[in-house]
Design a protein around this motif. Structure first.
Motif, PDB file in Angstrom:
ATOM      1  N   PRO A  18       0.809  -1.220   0.000  1.00 23.36           N
ATOM      2  CA  PRO A  18       0.000   0.000   0.000  1.00 23.36           C
ATOM      3  C   PRO A  18       0.846   1.276   0.000  1.00 23.36           C
ATOM      4  N   ALA A  19       1.990   1.247   0.654  1.00 25.45           N
ATOM      5  CA  ALA A  19       2.859   2.425   0.666  1.00 25.45           C
ATOM      6  C   ALA A  19       3.316   2.793  -0.740  1.00 25.45           C
ATOM      7  N   ASP A  20       3.471   1.798  -1.603  1.00 24.99           N
ATOM      8  CA  ASP A  20       3.865   2.060  -2.983  1.00 24.99           C
ATOM      9  C   ASP A  20       2.731   2.738  -3.757  1.00 24.99           C
ATOM     10  N   LEU A  21       1.498   2.332  -3.480  1.00 24.62           N
ATOM     11  CA  LEU A  21       0.357   2.991  -4.112  1.00 24.62           C
ATOM     12  C   LEU A  21       0.293   4.457  -3.689  1.00 24.62           C
ATOM     13  N   LEU A  22       0.488   4.698  -2.392  1.00 28.59           N
ATOM     14  CA  LEU A  22       0.466   6.073  -1.891  1.00 28.59           C
ATOM     15  C   LEU A  22       1.577   6.900  -2.517  1.00 28.59           C
ATOM     16  N   GLU A  23       2.742   6.337  -2.630  1.00 29.52           N
ATOM     17  CA  GLU A  23       3.882   7.049  -3.223  1.00 29.52           C
ATOM     18  C   GLU A  23       3.594   7.398  -4.680  1.00 29.52           C
ATOM     19  N   ALA A  24       2.985   6.491  -5.416  1.00 26.01           N
ATOM     20  CA  ALA A  24       2.644   6.752  -6.818  1.00 26.01           C
ATOM     21  C   ALA A  24       1.648   7.899  -6.938  1.00 26.01           C
ATOM     22  N   VAL A  25       0.656   7.910  -6.055  1.00 28.07           N
ATOM     23  CA  VAL A  25      -0.335   8.995  -6.067  1.00 28.07           C
ATOM     24  C   VAL A  25       0.340  10.313  -5.706  1.00 28.07           C
ATOM     25  N   LYS A  26       1.195  10.282  -4.701  1.00 32.41           N
ATOM     26  CA  LYS A  26       1.911  11.504  -4.300  1.00 32.41           C
ATOM     27  C   LYS A  26       2.748  12.047  -5.450  1.00 32.41           C
ATOM     28  N   ASP A  27       3.496  11.182  -6.112  1.00 39.34           N
ATOM     29  CA  ASP A  27       4.342  11.603  -7.224  1.00 39.34           C
ATOM     30  C   ASP A  27       3.512  12.212  -8.353  1.00 39.34           C
ATOM     31  N   ALA A  28       2.348  11.638  -8.619  1.00 36.49           N
ATOM     32  CA  ALA A  28       1.477  12.184  -9.663  1.00 36.49           C
ATOM     33  C   ALA A  28       0.945  13.559  -9.262  1.00 36.49           C
ATOM     34  N   CYS A  29       0.618  13.727  -7.997  1.00 35.17           N
ATOM     35  CA  CYS A  29       0.151  15.034  -7.521  1.00 35.17           C
ATOM     36  C   CYS A  29       1.251  16.088  -7.667  1.00 35.17           C
ATOM     37  N   ILE A  30       2.467  15.704  -7.363  1.00 35.69           N
ATOM     38  CA  ILE A  30       3.597  16.628  -7.517  1.00 35.69           C
ATOM     39  C   ILE A  30       3.804  16.953  -8.991  1.00 35.69           C
ATOM     40  N   ALA A  31       3.726  15.939  -9.843  1.00 35.03           N
ATOM     41  CA  ALA A  31       3.913  16.140 -11.278  1.00 35.03           C
ATOM     42  C   ALA A  31       2.860  17.077 -11.867  1.00 35.03           C
ATOM     43  N   SER A  32       1.708  17.147 -11.254  1.00 34.11           N
ATOM     44  CA  SER A  32       0.647  18.029 -11.755  1.00 34.11           C
ATOM     45  C   SER A  32       0.996  19.498 -11.568  1.00 34.11           C
ATOM     46  N   THR A  33       1.932  19.801 -10.703  1.00 37.58           N
ATOM     47  CA  THR A  33       2.355  21.160 -10.319  1.00 37.58           C
ATOM     48  C   THR A  33       1.229  21.978  -9.679  1.00 37.58           C
ATOM     49  N   LEU A  34       0.175  21.326  -9.235  1.00 35.19           N
ATOM     50  CA  LEU A  34      -0.931  22.022  -8.586  1.00 35.19           C
ATOM     51  C   LEU A  34      -0.741  22.163  -7.080  1.00 35.19           C
ATOM     52  N   PHE A  35       0.190  21.369  -6.500  1.00 34.27           N
ATOM     53  CA  PHE A  35       0.299  21.303  -5.043  1.00 34.27           C
ATOM     54  C   PHE A  35       1.758  21.317  -4.607  1.00 34.27           C
ATOM     55  N   SER A  36       1.970  21.815  -3.405  1.00 39.19           N
ATOM     56  CA  SER A  36       3.281  21.694  -2.767  1.00 39.19           C
ATOM     57  C   SER A  36       3.339  20.342  -2.084  1.00 39.19           C
ATOM     58  N   VAL A  37       4.512  19.737  -2.084  1.00 39.02           N
ATOM     59  CA  VAL A  37       4.651  18.390  -1.525  1.00 39.02           C
ATOM     60  C   VAL A  37       4.193  18.349  -0.059  1.00 39.02           C
ATOM     61  N   GLU A  38       4.460  19.401   0.695  1.00 38.42           N
ATOM     62  CA  GLU A  38       4.092  19.397   2.116  1.00 38.42           C
ATOM     63  C   GLU A  38       2.584  19.512   2.341  1.00 38.42           C
ATOM     64  N   ASP A  39       1.834  19.827   1.309  1.00 37.68           N
ATOM     65  CA  ASP A  39       0.381  19.968   1.448  1.00 37.68           C
ATOM     66  C   ASP A  39      -0.386  18.712   1.055  1.00 37.68           C
ATOM     67  N   ILE A  40       0.291  17.723   0.514  1.00 41.24           N
ATOM     68  CA  ILE A  40      -0.384  16.516   0.038  1.00 41.24           C
ATOM     69  C   ILE A  40      -0.620  15.559   1.204  1.00 41.24           C
ATOM     70  N   LYS A  41      -1.864  15.189   1.389  1.00 45.97           N
ATOM     71  CA  LYS A  41      -2.247  14.273   2.468  1.00 45.97           C
ATOM     72  C   LYS A  41      -2.701  12.971   1.827  1.00 45.97           C
ATOM     73  N   LEU A  42      -2.143  11.870   2.298  1.00 50.13           N
ATOM     74  CA  LEU A  42      -2.438  10.566   1.701  1.00 50.13           C
ATOM     75  C   LEU A  42      -2.857   9.568   2.763  1.00 50.13           C
ATOM     76  N   ARG A  43      -3.800   8.728   2.390  1.00 51.62           N
ATOM     77  CA  ARG A  43      -4.188   7.615   3.268  1.00 51.62           C
ATOM     78  C   ARG A  43      -4.762   6.504   2.408  1.00 51.62           C
ATOM     79  N   SER A  44      -4.678   5.301   2.949  1.00 56.82           N
ATOM     80  CA  SER A  44      -5.206   4.161   2.199  1.00 56.82           C
ATOM     81  C   SER A  44      -6.186   3.382   3.059  1.00 56.82           C
ATOM     82  N   CYS A  45      -7.061   2.697   2.365  1.00 58.30           N
ATOM     83  CA  CYS A  45      -8.093   1.927   3.047  1.00 58.30           C
ATOM     84  C   CYS A  45      -8.306   0.618   2.285  1.00 58.30           C
ATOM     85  N   PRO A  46      -7.867  -0.505   2.884  1.00 59.88           N
ATOM     86  CA  PRO A  46      -8.085  -1.789   2.222  1.00 59.88           C
ATOM     87  C   PRO A  46      -9.501  -2.302   2.501  1.00 59.88           C
TER      88      PRO A  46
END
Length: 116
Positions: A18-46
């Motif tokens: 699951p940590a890899d899924l979160l990392e992929a989502v975080k990287d995509a959010c950063i790539a969008s240039t819409l957000f600062s890395v410190e503002d991205i909040k991630l959580r997973s739910c199996p």
């Protein structure tokens, strides 16, 4: 400030942590240039129990909750970047979906309580 919620069928944990899924989502959010890395909040739910059309089909669904004010094109680009990041994993027979929803700036409130 997106709130990124990754929901997934628990059986996928054997193939992708699951940590890899979160990392992929975080990287995509950063790539969008819409957000600062410190503002991205991630959580997973199996999900242990799940059915699609009466069958246990593996899935990953990401909801990105963003404050209002971004254009449809920006939100569309964001969802496509996240979907592209998720489909890079070597998973088969999995349904991937991404939804970007807006949180109204006028009604969103936040308070961080720190220990003294």
């Amino acid at each position: 400030m997106p709130h990124c919620i990754v929901e997934y069928s628990q059986n996928l944990e054997q193939e992708v942590p699951p940590a890899d899924l979160l990392e992929a989502v975080k990287d995509a959010c950063i790539a969008s240039t819409l957000f600062s890395v410190e503002d991205i909040k991630l959580r997973s739910c199996p999900y242990k129990n799940f059915l699609t059309g009466g069958q246990e089909d593996a899935f990953v669904h990401v909801t990105l909750k963003v404050l209002s004010g971004r254009t449809v094109e920006q939100r569309k680009q964001l969802s496509h970047l996240v979907l592209e990041a998720l489909t890079q994993f070597p998973l088969k027979n999995v349904s991937f979906s991404v939804e970007v929803s807006e949180m109204e700036t006028d009604t969103y409130v936040k308070r961080v309580v720190l220990s003294q």
